[in-house]
Scaffold this motif. Sequence first.
Motif, short mmCIF file in Angstrom:
data_model
loop_
_atom_site.label_atom_id
_atom_site.label_comp_id
_atom_site.label_asym_id
_atom_site.label_seq_id
_atom_site.Cartn_x
_atom_site.Cartn_y
_atom_site.Cartn_z
N GLY A 7 -9.56 1.06 -8.08
CA GLY A 7 -8.42 0.89 -7.19
C GLY A 7 -7.69 -0.42 -7.42
N GLY A 8 -6.63 -0.63 -6.63
CA GLY A 8 -5.78 -1.82 -6.78
C GLY A 8 -6.55 -3.13 -6.80
N ALA A 9 -7.56 -3.25 -5.92
CA ALA A 9 -8.31 -4.52 -5.83
C ALA A 9 -9.15 -4.76 -7.08
CB ALA A 9 -9.20 -4.51 -4.59
N VAL A 36 -6.90 4.81 -12.75
CA VAL A 36 -6.54 3.45 -12.32
C VAL A 36 -5.36 3.49 -11.35
CG1 VAL A 36 -5.92 1.12 -13.12
CG2 VAL A 36 -7.27 2.62 -14.60
N SER A 37 -5.43 2.66 -10.29
CA SER A 37 -4.32 2.51 -9.35
C SER A 37 -3.39 1.40 -9.83
CB SER A 37 -4.83 2.06 -7.97
OG SER A 37 -5.69 2.99 -7.43
N ALA A 38 -2.31 1.22 -9.10
CA ALA A 38 -1.41 0.10 -9.37
C ALA A 38 -2.14 -1.20 -9.05
CB ALA A 38 -0.17 0.23 -8.50
N MET A 39 -1.76 -2.29 -9.75
CA MET A 39 -2.50 -3.55 -9.61
C MET A 39 -2.22 -4.23 -8.28
SD MET A 39 -2.06 -4.96 -13.46
CE MET A 39 -3.25 -4.44 -14.70
N THR A 42 0.94 -3.87 -5.75
CA THR A 42 2.16 -3.46 -6.44
C THR A 42 2.85 -2.27 -5.77
OG1 THR A 42 1.26 -4.25 -8.51
CG2 THR A 42 3.06 -2.68 -8.68
N THR A 43 2.08 -1.32 -5.24
CA THR A 43 2.71 -0.16 -4.60
C THR A 43 3.58 -0.59 -3.41
OG1 THR A 43 0.88 1.20 -5.33
CG2 THR A 43 2.27 2.14 -3.61
N ASN A 44 3.08 -1.54 -2.63
CA ASN A 44 3.90 -2.05 -1.51
C ASN A 44 5.17 -2.69 -2.04
OD1 ASN A 44 1.75 -1.27 0.00
ND2 ASN A 44 1.09 -3.32 0.58
N ARG A 202 -0.09 7.98 -0.05
CA ARG A 202 -0.64 6.63 -0.25
C ARG A 202 -2.16 6.67 -0.37
NH1 ARG A 202 2.05 1.73 0.31
NH2 ARG A 202 0.21 1.09 -0.84
N GLU A 203 -2.65 5.80 -1.20
CA GLU A 203 -4.09 5.69 -1.48
C GLU A 203 -4.64 6.94 -2.17
OE1 GLU A 203 -5.17 2.75 -1.02
OE2 GLU A 203 -3.47 2.12 0.19
N GLY A 204 -3.75 7.66 -2.84
CA GLY A 204 -4.13 8.95 -3.40
C GLY A 204 -4.88 8.92 -4.72
#
Length: 425
Positions: A7-9, A36-39, A42-44, A202-204
């Motif tokens: 995830g992002g973290a 992998v999620s956005a870093m 970044t999504t916010n 979100r958080e998908g």
Amino acid sequence: MKVFKFGGASVKDADALRNVTKILGLFPEEKIVVVVSAMGKTTNAFEEIVLALWNRNEDEFQAKIDEVKAFHNNIIDELFGTKSQEIKKQLDEIIAGIQDRYFNSERWSFNLEYDQLVSLGEVISTSIVSEYLKSEGKKVQWTDARKMIRTNHAYREAEVDWPVTEKLVSSEINTVFEEKDIAICQGFIGHTSDGFTTTLGREGSDFTAGILAYCLNAESVTIWKDVAGMLNADPRFFENTIKLDKISFREAIELSYYGASVIHPKTVKPLQNKGIPLYVKSFINPLDEGTIIQEESDKDHLVPSFIFKKNQVLLSFTPRDFSFIVEKNLSDIFNRLARVNAKINLMQNSALNFSVLLDEDKSDIHKILEIFENTYTVKFNEHLELVTIRHYDQKTLDFVCQDKKVLLEQKTRETARIVLMPSVE
Ligand code: ASP
Ligand code: MG
């Protein structure tokens, strides 16, 4: 074949990426799909970019883009040093594409625009992760979820077309694994039959890991987190939390449905359907056990679990003509709530009242009042808390209710849900 999700973290800076490489190094013999999620956040940041574009605020738009670009460039510099040209070029191209959109005269819907832009957070992160793993000598292939995960056109909350996705995923990933060991894929994003990008909510990204594992009949899924596993309560609100070592798919679905934020609620179902175990493990201590979610496990392990939601608003609707709350009213109330996209956390009825509990920050209360006004009187109570306790007993009930006023309470054999008004000090 295993599926890992970061995830992002877990990809928020250069050190975090080095740690991802270290974790992958623990599985040298495996074929691994890495989602992998956005870093970091970044999504916010991308959500703000979309808002600025939609409001035609060019300064804000440009400032936010610069921020996103600088954030990723810093990570790239730290990881690649003088060898950063290639990956920086990729980033520049993506950023230029975003800038072009501002001047694109075509006006689509907000949600469509949102998905085309917000999805780029994952495109950027996977490009960096993939290039970095290559530079570390791993046999990696970047893959594109926008060619594999097929969805409908419900932008921002797209639904998966399973049969098509299954074909696309298995042909793409199995081909990659003929030559490579690691396939990198974006979480959270998909595509429509006519080639637009969609997002899964979100958080998908967890859900993407579940989808890929399902389509590939993977051996297991591991979600790497900054916590030790699934805990029985959120450590921000409760002391003395306990890690759940082993729970059933059913229990995991219940807990995530009520709002335990460790895994996305849609993730478990596809895994349950195929009996694929899901591990939730710490990326800080990757050798620790974590939580395993699998077919029905030992009932003795059931400890009370708490899910705590703040900022709740309780709305009560009473028909102005004092008709009872019966099926006809209920369907009318649900229709009106669906129009404003309200997400109901809990509901209850009496003869003349129908009450729903919603998240304050995700609901447009004014709009709701407006669309109900002609037919219903509406009362509402803000700043409430919702506590859900799985496997409750009197001690745990007393504990969560102390010094608070109970406004509403629902109990089944396994689950107690209580709406509380915090005491005013
Ligand atoms: N990056 C997306 C989000 O923050 C998806 C995810 O992190 O799972 O919502
Ligand atoms: Mg994220």
